[in-house]
Structure formats: structure tokens, C-alpha cells
Design a protein around this motif. Structure first.
Motif, PDB file in Angstrom:
ATOM      1  N   UNK A 103       0.835  -1.200   0.000  1.00  0.00           N
ATOM      2  CA  UNK A 103       0.000   0.000   0.000  1.00  0.00           C
ATOM      3  C   UNK A 103       0.872   1.253   0.000  1.00  0.00           C
ATOM      4  N   UNK A 104       1.996   1.200   0.723  1.00  0.00           N
ATOM      5  CA  UNK A 104       2.913   2.336   0.749  1.00  0.00           C
ATOM      6  C   UNK A 104       3.551   2.575  -0.604  1.00  0.00           C
ATOM      7  N   UNK A 105       3.914   1.500  -1.299  1.00  0.00           N
ATOM      8  CA  UNK A 105       4.508   1.638  -2.629  1.00  0.00           C
ATOM      9  C   UNK A 105       3.508   2.279  -3.595  1.00  0.00           C
ATOM     10  N   UNK A 106       2.248   1.882  -3.510  1.00  0.00           N
ATOM     11  CA  UNK A 106       1.233   2.479  -4.394  1.00  0.00           C
ATOM     12  C   UNK A 106       1.017   3.952  -4.034  1.00  0.00           C
ATOM     13  N   UNK A 107       1.096   4.268  -2.743  1.00  0.00           N
ATOM     14  CA  UNK A 107       1.033   5.683  -2.336  1.00  0.00           C
ATOM     15  C   UNK A 107       2.206   6.450  -2.942  1.00  0.00           C
ATOM     16  N   UNK A 108       3.361   5.774  -3.056  1.00  0.00           N
ATOM     17  CA  UNK A 108       4.520   6.379  -3.707  1.00  0.00           C
ATOM     18  C   UNK A 108       4.249   6.645  -5.180  1.00  0.00           C
ATOM     19  N   UNK A 109       3.632   5.689  -5.864  1.00  0.00           N
ATOM     20  CA  UNK A 109       3.278   5.871  -7.278  1.00  0.00           C
ATOM     21  C   UNK A 109       2.341   7.061  -7.443  1.00  0.00           C
ATOM     22  N   UNK A 110       1.385   7.128  -6.546  1.00  0.00           N
ATOM     23  CA  UNK A 110       0.393   8.212  -6.575  1.00  0.00           C
ATOM     24  C   UNK A 110       1.086   9.573  -6.455  1.00  0.00           C
ATOM     25  N   UNK A 111       1.981   9.686  -5.462  1.00  0.00           N
ATOM     26  CA  UNK A 111       2.637  10.989  -5.274  1.00  0.00           C
ATOM     27  C   UNK A 111       3.587  11.289  -6.418  1.00  0.00           C
ATOM     28  N   UNK A 112       4.279  10.274  -6.929  1.00  0.00           N
ATOM     29  CA  UNK A 112       5.178  10.504  -8.057  1.00  0.00           C
ATOM     30  C   UNK A 112       4.373  10.932  -9.285  1.00  0.00           C
ATOM     31  N   UNK A 113       3.212  10.343  -9.483  1.00  0.00           N
ATOM     32  CA  UNK A 113       2.367  10.706 -10.627  1.00  0.00           C
ATOM     33  C   UNK A 113       1.953  12.165 -10.557  1.00  0.00           C
ATOM     34  N   UNK A 114       1.550  12.605  -9.364  1.00  0.00           N
ATOM     35  CA  UNK A 114       1.138  14.008  -9.210  1.00  0.00           C
ATOM     36  C   UNK A 114       2.336  14.944  -9.374  1.00  0.00           C
ATOM     37  N   UNK A 115       3.462  14.597  -8.739  1.00  0.00           N
ATOM     38  CA  UNK A 115       4.646  15.455  -8.824  1.00  0.00           C
ATOM     39  C   UNK A 115       5.147  15.533 -10.263  1.00  0.00           C
TER      40      UNK A 115
END
Lengths: 212, 181
Positions: A159-171
Motif C-alpha cells: 500500500x505504501x509503494x502504491x502511495x509512492x506511485x500516486x505521489x510521483x504521478x502528481x509530482x
């Protein structure tokens, strides 16, 4: 405290309503966004030729890829916040941005190019890309993890890795407006590497932060 | 079995729409099932089964604090068993054992099987002492002395709203302490 007493106490707290996770995630991301935008405008800024760049379909495609990544990772994050959920049924959503990227690369391959492939791939902004995306992701990642703490993921690191994908996508969506490298080959290489770094950090942080 | 699980789902739906009695009935109904499964898990890991009540309380707290992650249109039992399994694995891991937890440990518990608690659980009580004074007093009053929210408010010269907040925060910090110990 015996179990009957605990049950009575939990019943007394039944009126309490936690925020739905989608709302908690959205509020946390909105709180974190100004920090990322501050980094962006203080250090990078929008590229000066943005008006002409918008007529280049490969410039626009960068946003399609990064927004698809952010949107699918948000959907998967919300799904994974349920204790009985796994990546199996929803994980393929994360392939959508990869699919757009592959289509963009094949599109570029079919067009006549003035610069050789390796030059386009290496580009001019690889170092900026690899530092700016993680730096701008970090506040968003902290926000996302804070919001997702309302959830109960079976595998906190995933779940943390997917949260990382989410933030990287926005950034990366914001960063793309600064970057003058528009080749999908550049995006596939450097954006992907930067995203992988953020996802790893997210996995490490999530393993602790998202345990319930 | 089906019937029992449908009943749980109905009770949880009523609970979420504000029916405290339904919530109480639900928690009472799932407890023996959780207890039997916790015992089976401990026995299989070669651990004394008298620690099962701590695990049961751990699960009940998680069910309570994470109930917003249950999708009201889905059956309740798979959600419950996923949380219970996660907590049981955690508890066994903390005791340093290799873990074999089967989801069927939960699903297979027969309705007639209603073991009573063997030993009085100590972990929640121990962590209770480490809470901030206000949260501890409110929890103590409601849980141990069975005082109502209204009377607890009068006792500590607090508003009922403040008691509710302290109660919820107390349960949340208790859970955090149990998790991070």
C-alpha cells in the motif's frame, strides 16, 4: 478490562464516525500540495516556451502518462485500504500509464526524427528530473500516507509503494510543465526511474506507517 | 454458517446507521468465533492458549476503529476474518513464531462452539495505565466502572461531547500502544 467491558466500551463509542478514506486522502493531499508547488515555483518554474510546446502532441502525452499514473494509483490505494483487498483484482489499473507510454514510444518511432534515438532518450534534464520528481513527491507521499492511515491494508508495504506511485504521478505532472524533454523515450527512462525511487521510499515508509 | 454470517452483515449495517444495540449484539456474537480461532492459531504455533483473550481484544479494537473500511454492500464475514487473521499473525509474530494462519480457522468455527475466556487478559489493562490522564479516567469510568457517558461527564465536570472525544481518542491511543509495543 475483560472482554465484555471492552465490548460495552466500543458500543459506547459507536456514534463516532471516521472520515471516509477517499475524503481523508483528498484532504491530506490538498494540505501537502502547496509544499510541492512551492518547491516547483522556487526551484524550477514552467518552461518559457510552454505556449508553443502545447502544440506538440508529445508534450501533451507526458501529462496523459503522469495523470493516468496518479489516477490509477489513487484508485488502487483506496482499494488496498480495505483489509480483505489484494492487488490481484485491481493491480492491472497500474498498467494503464505504461500502456499509454508504450503507445507514445511506438508513435514517435514511426515519425521522422531529426535527433538520434539515444540523444532523445538521454535528453538534457535527466538529473533535474531525477531530483525534482522525488523532492516534489515527498510532501505528497507524507500526506498520502497520513490520509491512508484511516485504512487497514493487508500489506502495508505494498500500500505504501502504491502511495509512492500516486505521489510521483502528481509530482511528475507538475514537473512535466518545466521539462523541455518531450520524447516518450526520455519519459520512459527518467520519469520511470524517479517514480521507482519514490515507490521504494513509499514501501519503506508504508511498512511502518500503514500498519494497523 | 451462511445464516450466521448474513445476520452479522445485517447487524453491522444497523450498527453503522446508529443502532448501538445491534452493534453490541454483533460484537458479542463474533467474540466466541474469534476466541476459538485465536486459540486454534496459538495451539498450532505451540503457544499457550490462555493468551487468546489478548488477541480477541486486539481484534475487537481493530474492528471498531477500522469499521469505515467495510463496504456496507459487501458481506461482513470476509472483512472480519481478514482483520482477525492480520491481528493473529501479528500476535504470533510478536511471540517469535513461524506462522501458519489459515483463513478457514475463522470461517470453520461452528456456531455451537462458544468457549469461555480462560485467563483474564492483561495487555489492554496494562497499556491503559500509560494513557494520558483524561483518556485513562474516561476509559476507566466507562469500561471498568460501567458508568454511562452522561454520568462520566458529570463526574469529571466535562461536557458529554468532550467525554466522547476522550473515549474515542483513548481507544485509538490504546490500539496504537498495543501495536507499537
Amino acid at each position: 478490562m475483560d472482554t465484555d467491558q471492552l465490548i460495552r466500551t466500543l458500543t459506547a463509542d459507536n456514534a463516532y464516525r471516521a472520515r471516509p478514506i477517499g475524503l481523508a486522502l483528498m484532504l491530506a493531499l490538498l494540505a501537502a500540495a502547496p509544499v510541492s508547488l512551492l518547491i516547483f515555483f522556487a526551484e524550477l518554474g514552467v518552461r518559457p516556451d510552454v505556449m508553443t510546446a502545447m502544440h506538440n502532441p508529445f508534450f501533451d502525452l507526458k501529462f496523459a502518462v503522469t495523470l493516468a499514473l496518479a489516477a490509477s494509483a489513487i484508485a488502487v490505494s483506496l482499494h488496498l485500504s480495505r483489509p480483505e483487498a489484494s492487488l490481484r483484482s485491481f493491480g492491472w489499473w497500474l498498467l494503464i500509464p505504461a500502456g499509454i507510454l508504450v503507445a507514445a514510444i511506438s508513435g514517435e518511432m514511426m515519425m521522422p526524427q531529426r535527433t538520434p534515438m539515444m540523444t532523445r532518450l538521454i535528453g538534457k534534464n535527466s538529473v533535474a528530473c531525477m531530483t525534482a520528481i522525488p523532492a516534489m513527491s515527498l510532501p505528497l507521499l507524507v500526506g498520502a500516507l497520513y490520509g491512508l492511515r484511516q485504512g487497514a491494508p493487508a500489506r502495508p508495504a505494498v500500500a505504501g509503494a502504491v502511495a509512492g506511485l500516486l505521489s510521483a504521478g502528481l509530482a511528475a505532472t507538475v514537473y512535466a510543465s518545466h521539462c523541455t524533454d518531450d520524447s516518450p523515450l526520455f519519459v520512459a527512462t527518467w520519469y520511470t526511474l524517479a517514480t521507482a525511487i519514490v515507490a521504494s521510499v513509499g514501501a519503506l515508509m508504508g511498512a511502518r506507517a500503514l500498519r494497523y | 454458517m451462511r445464516e450466521r454470517e448474513d445476520e452479522w452483515t445485517d447487524l453491522m449495517r444497523s450498527a453503522i446507521s446508529g443502532d448501538d444495540a445491534a452493534y453490541h449484539r454483533l460484537l458479542k456474537a463474533i467474540t466466541p468465533v474469534l476466541r476459538a480461532a485465536a486459540r486454534r492459531g496459538l495451539a498450532r504455533a505451540g503457544q499457550p492458549v490462555d493468551q487468546s483473550e489478548d488477541i480477541v481484544q486486539d481484534i475487537l479494537l481493530a474492528v471498531h476503529l477500522k469499521r469505515q473500511t467495510w463496504d456496507t454492500s459487501a458481506p461482513f464475514a470476509p472483512w472480519l476474518f481478514a482483520i482477525a487473521r492480520n491481528k493473529l499473525i501479528d500476535a504470533l509474530r510478536r511471540r517469535g513464531r513461524r506462522i501458519f494462519v489459515n483463513i478457514d480457522d475463522f470461517a470453520e468455527t461452528l456456531p455451537g462452539e462458544t468457549p469461555e475466556p480462560t485467563a483474564s487478559p492483561g495487555e489492554v489493562t496494562a497499556q491503559l495505565q500509560g494513557l494520558p490522564a483524561r483518556q485513562r479516567d474516561v476509559l476507566q469510568s466507562i469500561a471498568v466502572d460501567s458508568t454511562s457517558i452522561k454520568d462520566t461527564a458529570a463526574k469529571f465536570a466535562m461536557t458529554e461531547g468532550a467525554v466522547r472525544v476522550a473515549l474515542h481518542r483513548g481507544l485509538a491511543s490504546l490500539t496504537a500502544k498495543l501495536r507499537d509495543r
